[in-house]
Motif scaffolding. Structure first.
Motif, PDB file in Angstrom:
ATOM      1  N   ASP A  25       0.850  -1.188   0.000  1.00  0.00           N
ATOM      2  CA  ASP A  25       0.000   0.000   0.000  1.00  0.00           C
ATOM      3  C   ASP A  25       0.890   1.244   0.000  1.00  0.00           C
ATOM      4  N   TYR A  26       0.272   2.402  -0.019  1.00  0.00           N
ATOM      5  CA  TYR A  26       1.049   3.644  -0.097  1.00  0.00           C
ATOM      6  C   TYR A  26       2.053   3.741   1.040  1.00  0.00           C
ATOM      7  N   PHE A  27       1.650   3.378   2.230  1.00  0.00           N
ATOM      8  CA  PHE A  27       2.501   3.539   3.411  1.00  0.00           C
ATOM      9  C   PHE A  27       3.677   2.565   3.394  1.00  0.00           C
ATOM     10  N   ASP A  28       3.443   1.344   2.890  1.00  0.00           N
ATOM     11  CA  ASP A  28       4.544   0.379   2.753  1.00  0.00           C
ATOM     12  C   ASP A  28       5.630   0.927   1.832  1.00  0.00           C
ATOM     13  N   LEU A  29       5.202   1.395   0.681  1.00  0.00           N
ATOM     14  CA  LEU A  29       6.151   1.863  -0.330  1.00  0.00           C
ATOM     15  C   LEU A  29       6.827   3.158   0.097  1.00  0.00           C
ATOM     16  N   ASP A  30       6.063   4.045   0.724  1.00  0.00           N
ATOM     17  CA  ASP A  30       6.644   5.299   1.179  1.00  0.00           C
ATOM     18  C   ASP A  30       7.659   5.050   2.301  1.00  0.00           C
ATOM     19  N   GLU A  31       7.355   4.133   3.184  1.00  0.00           N
ATOM     20  CA  GLU A  31       8.288   3.797   4.266  1.00  0.00           C
ATOM     21  C   GLU A  31       9.601   3.268   3.696  1.00  0.00           C
ATOM     22  N   LEU A  32       9.506   2.401   2.690  1.00  0.00           N
ATOM     23  CA  LEU A  32      10.713   1.869   2.064  1.00  0.00           C
ATOM     24  C   LEU A  32      11.515   2.973   1.400  1.00  0.00           C
ATOM     25  N   ASN A  33      10.834   3.843   0.692  1.00  0.00           N
ATOM     26  CA  ASN A  33      11.535   4.949   0.040  1.00  0.00           C
ATOM     27  C   ASN A  33      12.234   5.854   1.039  1.00  0.00           C
ATOM     28  N   GLN A  34      11.553   6.192   2.110  1.00  0.00           N
ATOM     29  CA  GLN A  34      12.158   7.054   3.115  1.00  0.00           C
ATOM     30  C   GLN A  34      13.393   6.404   3.728  1.00  0.00           C
ATOM     31  N   HIS A  92     -14.275  -9.481   6.997  1.00  0.00           N
ATOM     32  CA  HIS A  92     -15.343 -10.379   6.559  1.00  0.00           C
ATOM     33  C   HIS A  92     -16.712  -9.768   6.852  1.00  0.00           C
ATOM     34  N   GLU A  93     -17.720 -10.305   6.176  1.00  0.00           N
ATOM     35  CA  GLU A  93     -19.079  -9.788   6.326  1.00  0.00           C
ATOM     36  C   GLU A  93     -19.577  -9.901   7.770  1.00  0.00           C
ATOM     37  N   ASN A  94     -19.240 -11.019   8.424  1.00  0.00           N
ATOM     38  CA  ASN A  94     -19.725 -11.174   9.804  1.00  0.00           C
ATOM     39  C   ASN A  94     -19.088 -10.156  10.745  1.00  0.00           C
ATOM     40  N   THR A  95     -17.845  -9.730  10.437  1.00  0.00           N
ATOM     41  CA  THR A  95     -17.194  -8.698  11.249  1.00  0.00           C
ATOM     42  C   THR A  95     -17.904  -7.361  11.072  1.00  0.00           C
ATOM     43  N   LYS A  96     -18.291  -7.066   9.827  1.00  0.00           N
ATOM     44  CA  LYS A  96     -19.040  -5.825   9.567  1.00  0.00           C
ATOM     45  C   LYS A  96     -20.355  -5.819  10.341  1.00  0.00           C
ATOM     46  N   LYS A  97     -21.071  -6.958  10.305  1.00  0.00           N
ATOM     47  CA  LYS A  97     -22.356  -7.053  10.998  1.00  0.00           C
ATOM     48  C   LYS A  97     -22.168  -6.949  12.508  1.00  0.00           C
ATOM     49  N   GLN A  98     -21.109  -7.607  13.011  1.00  0.00           N
ATOM     50  CA  GLN A  98     -20.854  -7.610  14.447  1.00  0.00           C
ATOM     51  C   GLN A  98     -20.616  -6.209  14.990  1.00  0.00           C
ATOM     52  N   HIS A  99     -19.923  -5.392  14.203  1.00  0.00           N
ATOM     53  CA  HIS A  99     -19.581  -4.033  14.642  1.00  0.00           C
ATOM     54  C   HIS A  99     -20.530  -2.977  14.065  1.00  0.00           C
ATOM     55  N   GLY A 100     -21.439  -3.413  13.198  1.00  0.00           N
ATOM     56  CA  GLY A 100     -22.462  -2.519  12.690  1.00  0.00           C
ATOM     57  C   GLY A 100     -21.959  -1.385  11.827  1.00  0.00           C
ATOM     58  N   PHE A 101     -21.029  -1.679  10.918  1.00  0.00           N
ATOM     59  CA  PHE A 101     -20.578  -0.619  10.010  1.00  0.00           C
ATOM     60  C   PHE A 101     -20.394  -1.168   8.609  1.00  0.00           C
ATOM     61  N   ILE A 102     -20.380  -0.240   7.659  1.00  0.00           N
ATOM     62  CA  ILE A 102     -20.187  -0.580   6.253  1.00  0.00           C
ATOM     63  C   ILE A 102     -18.785  -0.126   5.846  1.00  0.00           C
ATOM     64  N   ALA A 103     -18.008  -1.041   5.280  1.00  0.00           N
ATOM     65  CA  ALA A 103     -16.634  -0.719   4.878  1.00  0.00           C
ATOM     66  C   ALA A 103     -16.217  -1.644   3.749  1.00  0.00           C
ATOM     67  N   PRO A 104     -15.294  -1.218   2.910  1.00  0.00           N
ATOM     68  CA  PRO A 104     -14.813  -2.087   1.828  1.00  0.00           C
ATOM     69  C   PRO A 104     -13.988  -3.241   2.383  1.00  0.00           C
ATOM     70  N   ASP A 105     -14.016  -4.391   1.686  1.00  0.00           N
ATOM     71  CA  ASP A 105     -13.220  -5.537   2.130  1.00  0.00           C
ATOM     72  C   ASP A 105     -11.920  -5.670   1.341  1.00  0.00           C
ATOM     73  N   LYS A 106     -11.580  -4.618   0.595  1.00  0.00           N
ATOM     74  CA  LYS A 106     -10.327  -4.621  -0.174  1.00  0.00           C
ATOM     75  C   LYS A 106      -9.578  -3.305   0.038  1.00  0.00           C
ATOM     76  N   ASN A 107      -8.268  -3.388   0.057  1.00  0.00           N
ATOM     77  CA  ASN A 107      -7.402  -2.218   0.099  1.00  0.00           C
ATOM     78  C   ASN A 107      -6.750  -2.008  -1.259  1.00  0.00           C
ATOM     79  N   ILE A 108      -6.373  -0.776  -1.537  1.00  0.00           N
ATOM     80  CA  ILE A 108      -5.666  -0.468  -2.779  1.00  0.00           C
ATOM     81  C   ILE A 108      -4.179  -0.744  -2.572  1.00  0.00           C
ATOM     82  N   TYR A 109      -3.620  -1.554  -3.450  1.00  0.00           N
ATOM     83  CA  TYR A 109      -2.188  -1.828  -3.447  1.00  0.00           C
ATOM     84  C   TYR A 109      -1.574  -1.299  -4.746  1.00  0.00           C
ATOM     85  N   PHE A 110      -0.374  -0.814  -4.612  1.00  0.00           N
ATOM     86  CA  PHE A 110       0.363  -0.293  -5.758  1.00  0.00           C
ATOM     87  C   PHE A 110       1.580  -1.187  -6.002  1.00  0.00           C
TER      88      PHE A 110
END
Length: 238
Positions: free
Chosen positions: A18-27, A74-92
């Motif tokens: 992800d952005y932070f992985d790559l930026d950390e390596l660059n720094q 996972h879907e059950n984690t979303k239901k357990q905590h009652g929020f809507i969120a994507p299940d994928k992160n953007i990787y570069f």
């Protein structure tokens, strides 16, 4: 999480995170290799590492490859905590030629030592562990594509190989171009030999380095400033 895997045609390695992985390596790279001219005799190697860093930086900016990776939500984690969120992160990600990446991992060994000599105690340093992880990932990726005995020999060479002080970095270009010109099967068979050639500085390398030194002598140029006539292809089949 930073990861590496060989490309489909075995031409190079895809560095992903992800952005932070790559930026950390660059720094970490910027910090460890120092400023221009800081380490006499290492400027050529510094520039080669910056070339790899350039690809990583552009990957982090979204200028190379972008993909979606499952983040463990996972879907059950979303239901357990009652929020809507994507299940994928953007990787570069970005691809780097195998010889180029191997040389960067090898040369960084010297820069870590130089950085440590300048800084002193590295116990609380946050940059060198990032470099160590990068080097380990390169070698781990290599391990999956070379025989066990050859991999053990490569590790030993990485530990005990000569310094890259005044290294004729044009030799990396020579190996890059040879490697690009091979087919997939040839690349698989030659990868161990290329890793060893980069580190052991054998008679072939020494003869090549002498040619570079001879070319630099009339104008009293640093050897890393001598160009090569061969050109890279505009497109690489990764």
């Amino acid at each position: 999480m930073l990861s590496m895997k060989t490309t489909p045609n075995h031409t190079g390695v895809k560095i992903s995170g992800d952005y932070f992985d790559l930026d950390e390596l660059n720094q970490a790279i910027y910090k460890v290799i120092g400023k221009e001219g800081e380490y006499h005799g290492y400027e050529g190697s510094r520039l080669r590492i910056l070339g790899v860093s350039y690809e990583i930086r552009h990957a982090a900016q979204g200028d190379r490859n972008v993909e979606f990776v499952f983040n463990g939500l996972h879907e059950n984690t979303k239901k357990q905590h009652g929020f809507i969120a994507p299940d994928k992160n953007i990787y570069f990600s970005a691809e780097v030629l195998w010889p180029e990446l191997l040389y960067a991992a090898y040369a960084l060994r010297d820069f870590v030592r130089l950085y440590g000599d300048k800084r002193g105690d590295l116990l609380a340093d946050t940059y060198t562990p990032v470099i160590a992880k990068f080097q380990a990932l390169v070698l781990e990726c290599l391990q999956g594509h070379v025989p066990g005995e050859e991999y053990a020999a490569i590790l030993e060479a990485f530990r005990k190989s000569p310094s890259v002080n005044e290294y004729a970095v044009q030799y990396v270009d020579l190996l890059n171009l040879k490697y690009i010109g091979m087919n997939r099967q040839q690349r698989e068979k030659s990868l161990s030999a290329i890793a060893m050639k980069l580190t052991l500085q054998d008679s072939e390398y020494q003869a090549f380095r002498k040619q570079v030194i001879d070319a630099a002598a009339p104008g009293k140029q640093p050897i890393h400033e001598i160009g090569i006539q061969a050109k890279y292809p505009e497109q690489v089949e990764w």
